[in-house]
Write a protein that holds these residues in place. Structure first.
Motif, PDB file in Angstrom:
ATOM      1  N   THR A  63     107.748   4.812 -35.055  1.00 13.04           N
ATOM      2  CA  THR A  63     106.557   3.965 -35.099  1.00 13.04           C
ATOM      3  C   THR A  63     106.603   3.046 -36.310  1.00 13.04           C
ATOM      4  OG1 THR A  63     105.262   5.660 -33.989  1.00 13.04           O
ATOM      5  CG2 THR A  63     104.036   3.976 -35.168  1.00 13.04           C
ATOM      6  N   CYS A  64     107.120   3.564 -37.411  1.00 16.44           N
ATOM      7  CA  CYS A  64     107.304   2.720 -38.588  1.00 16.44           C
ATOM      8  C   CYS A  64     108.468   3.251 -39.420  1.00 16.44           C
ATOM      9  CB  CYS A  64     106.033   2.610 -39.414  1.00 16.44           C
ATOM     10  SG  CYS A  64     105.269   4.121 -39.928  1.00 16.44           S
ATOM     11  N   PHE A  65     109.018   2.379 -40.227  1.00 19.51           N
ATOM     12  CA  PHE A  65     110.116   2.717 -41.125  1.00 19.51           C
ATOM     13  C   PHE A  65     110.047   1.788 -42.321  1.00 19.51           C
ATOM     14  CE2 PHE A  65     111.642  -0.369 -38.120  1.00 19.51           C
ATOM     15  CZ  PHE A  65     112.482  -1.221 -38.834  1.00 19.51           C
ATOM     16  N   THR A  66     110.711   2.164 -43.384  1.00 16.15           N
ATOM     17  CA  THR A  66     110.599   1.418 -44.633  1.00 16.15           C
ATOM     18  C   THR A  66     111.951   0.876 -45.060  1.00 16.15           C
ATOM     19  OG1 THR A  66     108.774   2.832 -45.318  1.00 16.15           O
ATOM     20  CG2 THR A  66     109.897   1.624 -47.057  1.00 16.15           C
ATOM     21  N   ILE A  67     111.929  -0.367 -45.543  1.00 16.30           N
ATOM     22  CA  ILE A  67     113.102  -0.979 -46.162  1.00 16.30           C
ATOM     23  C   ILE A  67     112.612  -1.636 -47.449  1.00 16.30           C
ATOM     24  CG2 ILE A  67     114.950  -2.667 -45.965  1.00 16.30           C
ATOM     25  CD1 ILE A  67     114.831  -2.303 -42.937  1.00 16.30           C
ATOM     26  N   GLY A  68     113.081  -1.130 -48.575  1.00 16.16           N
ATOM     27  CA  GLY A  68     112.593  -1.619 -49.861  1.00 16.16           C
ATOM     28  C   GLY A  68     111.121  -1.265 -49.989  1.00 16.16           C
ATOM     29  N   SER A  69     110.298  -2.248 -50.310  1.00 16.46           N
ATOM     30  CA  SER A  69     108.847  -2.031 -50.380  1.00 16.46           C
ATOM     31  C   SER A  69     108.143  -2.584 -49.150  1.00 16.46           C
ATOM     32  CB  SER A  69     108.275  -2.675 -51.651  1.00 16.46           C
ATOM     33  OG  SER A  69     108.662  -1.925 -52.789  1.00 16.46           O
ATOM     34  N   VAL A  70     108.869  -2.685 -48.050  1.00 15.25           N
ATOM     35  CA  VAL A  70     108.308  -3.204 -46.796  1.00 15.25           C
ATOM     36  C   VAL A  70     108.257  -2.075 -45.774  1.00 15.25           C
ATOM     37  CG1 VAL A  70     108.527  -4.932 -44.965  1.00 15.25           C
ATOM     38  CG2 VAL A  70     109.348  -5.462 -47.281  1.00 15.25           C
ATOM     39  N   ILE A  71     107.049  -1.765 -45.319  1.00 14.75           N
ATOM     40  CA  ILE A  71     106.889  -0.804 -44.230  1.00 14.75           C
ATOM     41  C   ILE A  71     106.793  -1.621 -42.953  1.00 14.75           C
ATOM     42  CG2 ILE A  71     105.483   1.023 -43.220  1.00 14.75           C
ATOM     43  CD1 ILE A  71     104.440   1.604 -46.072  1.00 14.75           C
ATOM     44  N   ILE A  72     107.727  -1.393 -42.059  1.00 15.95           N
ATOM     45  CA  ILE A  72     107.788  -2.140 -40.804  1.00 15.95           C
ATOM     46  C   ILE A  72     107.228  -1.237 -39.709  1.00 15.95           C
ATOM     47  CG2 ILE A  72     109.329  -3.295 -39.167  1.00 15.95           C
ATOM     48  CD1 ILE A  72     111.257  -3.725 -41.594  1.00 15.95           C
ATOM     49  N   THR A  73     106.238  -1.744 -38.994  1.00 14.84           N
ATOM     50  CA  THR A  73     105.575  -0.922 -37.979  1.00 14.84           C
ATOM     51  C   THR A  73     105.455  -1.661 -36.645  1.00 14.84           C
ATOM     52  OG1 THR A  73     103.590   0.366 -37.447  1.00 14.84           O
ATOM     53  CG2 THR A  73     103.254  -1.619 -38.770  1.00 14.84           C
ATOM     54  N   ARG A  74     105.492  -0.887 -35.583  1.00 13.98           N
ATOM     55  CA  ARG A  74     105.279  -1.435 -34.246  1.00 13.98           C
ATOM     56  C   ARG A  74     103.798  -1.729 -34.030  1.00 13.98           C
ATOM     57  NH1 ARG A  74     109.786  -0.735 -31.656  1.00 13.98           N
ATOM     58  NH2 ARG A  74     111.285   0.771 -32.424  1.00 13.98           N
ATOM     59  N   ARG A  75     102.965  -1.054 -34.775  1.00 14.26           N
ATOM     60  CA  ARG A  75     101.510  -1.182 -34.652  1.00 14.26           C
ATOM     61  C   ARG A  75     101.002  -2.299 -35.559  1.00 14.26           C
ATOM     62  NH1 ARG A  75      99.084   3.764 -32.438  1.00 14.26           N
ATOM     63  NH2 ARG A  75     100.790   4.790 -31.393  1.00 14.26           N
ATOM     64  N   THR A  76      99.684  -2.335 -35.726  1.00 15.13           N
ATOM     65  CA  THR A  76      99.078  -3.315 -36.624  1.00 15.13           C
ATOM     66  C   THR A  76      99.002  -2.740 -38.036  1.00 15.13           C
ATOM     67  OG1 THR A  76      96.827  -2.500 -36.279  1.00 15.13           O
ATOM     68  CG2 THR A  76      97.628  -4.220 -34.752  1.00 15.13           C
TER      69      THR A  76
END
Length: 157
Positions: free
Chosen positions: A48-61
């Protein structure tokens, strides 16, 4: 915040932002220097979400992730940002080594992964898993063996 500065300097946040932009995710500010990239639509990774650096990338809002009911998930992903701050680009190969170890030990990528355990397994949606049966037997047999004194010690004579 130090974590945000370190992930910016080591380039991992730039990679996270690049992936977010290239995949059409919308970037929003989150708490504590975290950025949330919402609306990720690729199949990989399936999380549903994963992190790269200080960016949390999510499929949701971003609202979904920032909702207080998911504060544990946000804390889990934020811990990963801290791991990126410490390891920089070395996070990726090290994380995958631990995924391999966890898979070999339990059949799951997260249960014995030191990064996921440090971030909080359950908060990240992972479940604890027992060791594979062969490893359980090996562990039990090692625990039941009595320790032998090293050669050359007074009790070994």
């Amino acid at each position: 915040m130090a974590r945000t500065l370190l992930t910016a300097v080591n380039g991992t946040t730039l990679v996270g932002l690049g992936i977010a932009v290239l995949t059409g995710a919308k970037i929003r500010r989150g708490p504590g220097g975290i950025l949330v990239a919402e609306g990720y639509r690729r199949k990989v990774p399936p999380a549903t979400c994963f992190t790269i650096g200080s960016v949390i990338i999510t499929r949701r809002t971003a609202e979904w992730l920032l909702d207080e009911r998911r504060s544990g998930l946000l804390a889990h992903e934020s811990r990963h940002a801290g791991q990126y701050a410490v390891l920089g680009p070395l996070f990726w190969p090290t994380y995958w080594v631990f995924c391999g170890y966890s898979w070999a030990a339990t059949g799951t990528y997260g249960a014995r992964n030191a990064f996921e355990r440090h971030a909080g397994l359950e908060r990240g949606g992972y479940r604890a898993a027992p060791l594979r049966p062969g490893l359980q037997r090996l562990r039990r047999s090692a625990a039941t063996e009595s320790p032998r004194p090293p050669s050359g010690s007074p009790s070994a004579d």
